[in-house]
Design an enzyme around this catalytic site. Structure first.
Site, PDB file in Angstrom:
ATOM      1  N   PRO A   9       3.106  -2.949  -6.374  1.00 56.82           N
ATOM      2  CA  PRO A   9       3.917  -3.919  -7.095  1.00 56.82           C
ATOM      3  C   PRO A   9       3.316  -4.393  -8.410  1.00 56.82           C
ATOM      4  CG  PRO A   9       3.014  -4.853  -5.072  1.00 56.82           C
ATOM      5  CD  PRO A   9       2.771  -3.384  -5.025  1.00 56.82           C
ATOM      6  N   ASN A  10       4.185  -4.491  -9.387  1.00 59.37           N
ATOM      7  CA  ASN A  10       3.909  -5.041 -10.727  1.00 59.37           C
ATOM      8  C   ASN A  10       3.135  -4.097 -11.633  1.00 59.37           C
ATOM      9  OD1 ASN A  10       5.227  -7.604 -10.370  1.00 59.37           O
ATOM     10  ND2 ASN A  10       3.574  -8.102  -8.949  1.00 59.37           N
ATOM     11  N   ARG A  17       2.089  -7.641 -20.121  1.00 58.73           N
ATOM     12  CA  ARG A  17       1.528  -8.987 -19.970  1.00 58.73           C
ATOM     13  C   ARG A  17       0.078  -8.856 -19.543  1.00 58.73           C
ATOM     14  NH1 ARG A  17       3.548 -11.094 -15.530  1.00 58.73           N
ATOM     15  NH2 ARG A  17       2.166 -12.859 -15.810  1.00 58.73           N
ATOM     16  N   TYR A  22      -5.639  -6.364 -17.618  1.00 56.75           N
ATOM     17  CA  TYR A  22      -5.191  -5.020 -17.238  1.00 56.75           C
ATOM     18  C   TYR A  22      -5.081  -4.033 -18.402  1.00 56.75           C
ATOM     19  CZ  TYR A  22      -4.029  -7.520 -12.947  1.00 56.75           C
ATOM     20  OH  TYR A  22      -4.110  -8.281 -11.811  1.00 56.75           O
ATOM     21  N   ASN A  73      -3.376   2.616  -5.981  1.00 55.12           N
ATOM     22  CA  ASN A  73      -3.623   1.234  -6.398  1.00 55.12           C
ATOM     23  C   ASN A  73      -2.490   0.426  -5.778  1.00 55.12           C
ATOM     24  OD1 ASN A  73      -3.900  -1.252  -7.513  1.00 55.12           O
ATOM     25  ND2 ASN A  73      -4.192  -0.539  -9.618  1.00 55.12           N
ATOM     26  N   ALA A  76      -1.160  -6.032  -5.317  1.00 51.72           N
ATOM     27  CA  ALA A  76      -1.439  -7.177  -4.443  1.00 51.72           C
ATOM     28  C   ALA A  76      -1.372  -6.816  -2.959  1.00 51.72           C
ATOM     29  CB  ALA A  76      -0.461  -8.308  -4.755  1.00 51.72           C
ATOM     30  N   GLU A  97      -9.099   4.456  -3.326  1.00 45.99           N
ATOM     31  CA  GLU A  97      -8.549   3.167  -3.769  1.00 45.99           C
ATOM     32  C   GLU A  97      -8.987   2.915  -5.212  1.00 45.99           C
ATOM     33  OE1 GLU A  97     -10.634  -0.045  -1.883  1.00 45.99           O
ATOM     34  OE2 GLU A  97      -9.161  -1.565  -2.486  1.00 45.99           O
ATOM     35  N   HIS A  99      -8.658   0.167  -8.571  1.00 47.67           N
ATOM     36  CA  HIS A  99      -8.204  -1.084  -9.199  1.00 47.67           C
ATOM     37  C   HIS A  99      -8.615  -1.065 -10.659  1.00 47.67           C
ATOM     38  CE1 HIS A  99      -7.001  -2.685  -5.417  1.00 47.67           C
ATOM     39  NE2 HIS A  99      -8.163  -2.294  -4.904  1.00 47.67           N
ATOM     40  N   SER A 101      -8.848  -3.709 -12.637  1.00 45.85           N
ATOM     41  CA  SER A 101      -9.813  -4.806 -12.831  1.00 45.85           C
ATOM     42  C   SER A 101     -10.902  -4.743 -11.766  1.00 45.85           C
ATOM     43  CB  SER A 101      -9.081  -6.154 -12.746  1.00 45.85           C
ATOM     44  OG  SER A 101      -8.559  -6.347 -11.435  1.00 45.85           O
ATOM     45  N   ARG A 106     -13.068 -11.673  -9.284  1.00 46.91           N
ATOM     46  CA  ARG A 106     -11.844 -12.467  -9.411  1.00 46.91           C
ATOM     47  C   ARG A 106     -11.684 -13.445  -8.236  1.00 46.91           C
ATOM     48  NH1 ARG A 106      -6.973  -8.833 -11.201  1.00 46.91           N
ATOM     49  NH2 ARG A 106      -6.160 -10.913 -11.705  1.00 46.91           N
TER      50      ARG A 106
END
Ligand code: CA2
Length: 143
Positions: A9-10, A17, A22, A73, A76, A97, A99, A101, A106
């Site tokens: 998602p996203n 953004r 990112y 990836n 969330a 996996e 990511h 970031s 975080r």
């Protein structure tokens, strides 16, 4: 060799953004970068992005008997989804996996990764180059 490149998602919002976290590259540009890398390495890739957990589970299941490796990836869903963990376990396909970031730097809620329990490697904090590193890792280990 065929690899499935899955994004959760996203990730379709990349570049639009939060470039400080990112990066400025769009999802379409990331897909092009991955396709060019796969072509240079002489392998096939299927790319898929969904904002829906069940769609991602379906795509992982469809990879059974078709893909030699998975780069994922989960966005969330990394931090929440036992369903994605079980899906990767159920197909027994070597999975990396990724990511963009460095999630270790975080929020606390990003410190758990369920998917990691089924993955052969995790690459994080290398921006979108992490996807290419994951592809190279799978090519090396599957050869
Ligand atoms: O660092 C990563 O790649 C993440 O998987 C990205 C996820 C986040 O939930 C994970 O904790 C770490 C977020 C997906 C992208 O979300 C965007 C939000 C705003 C603008 C562009 C993308």
């Amino acid at each position: 060799m065929k690899l499935l490149i899955l994004n959760g998602p996203n990730l379709n919002m990349l570049g639009l953004r939060e470039p400080s976290i990112y990066g400025a590259e769009t999802y379409a540009a990331l897909c092009e970068k991955i396709r060019a890398h796969a072509k240079a390495r002489g392998i096939a890739v299927d790319l898929y992005q969904s904002n829906h957990e069940g769609d991602l589970v379906d795509r992982i299941q469809a990879a059974y008997g078709d893909a030699d490796g998975i780069v994922i990836n989960p966005g969330a869903y990394t931090h929440t989804s036992i369903a994605l963990l079980d899906a990767v376990k159920s197909v027994s396909i070597p999975t990396v996996e990724v990511h963009i970031s460095d999630v270790t730097q975080r929020e606390e809620f990003r410190q758990i990764s369920y998917i990691r329990l089924a993955c052969v490697k995790t690459i994080m904090g290398h921006g979108t180059d992490g996807y290419l590193e994951a592809i190279d890792y799978l090519i090396e280990t599957l050869a």
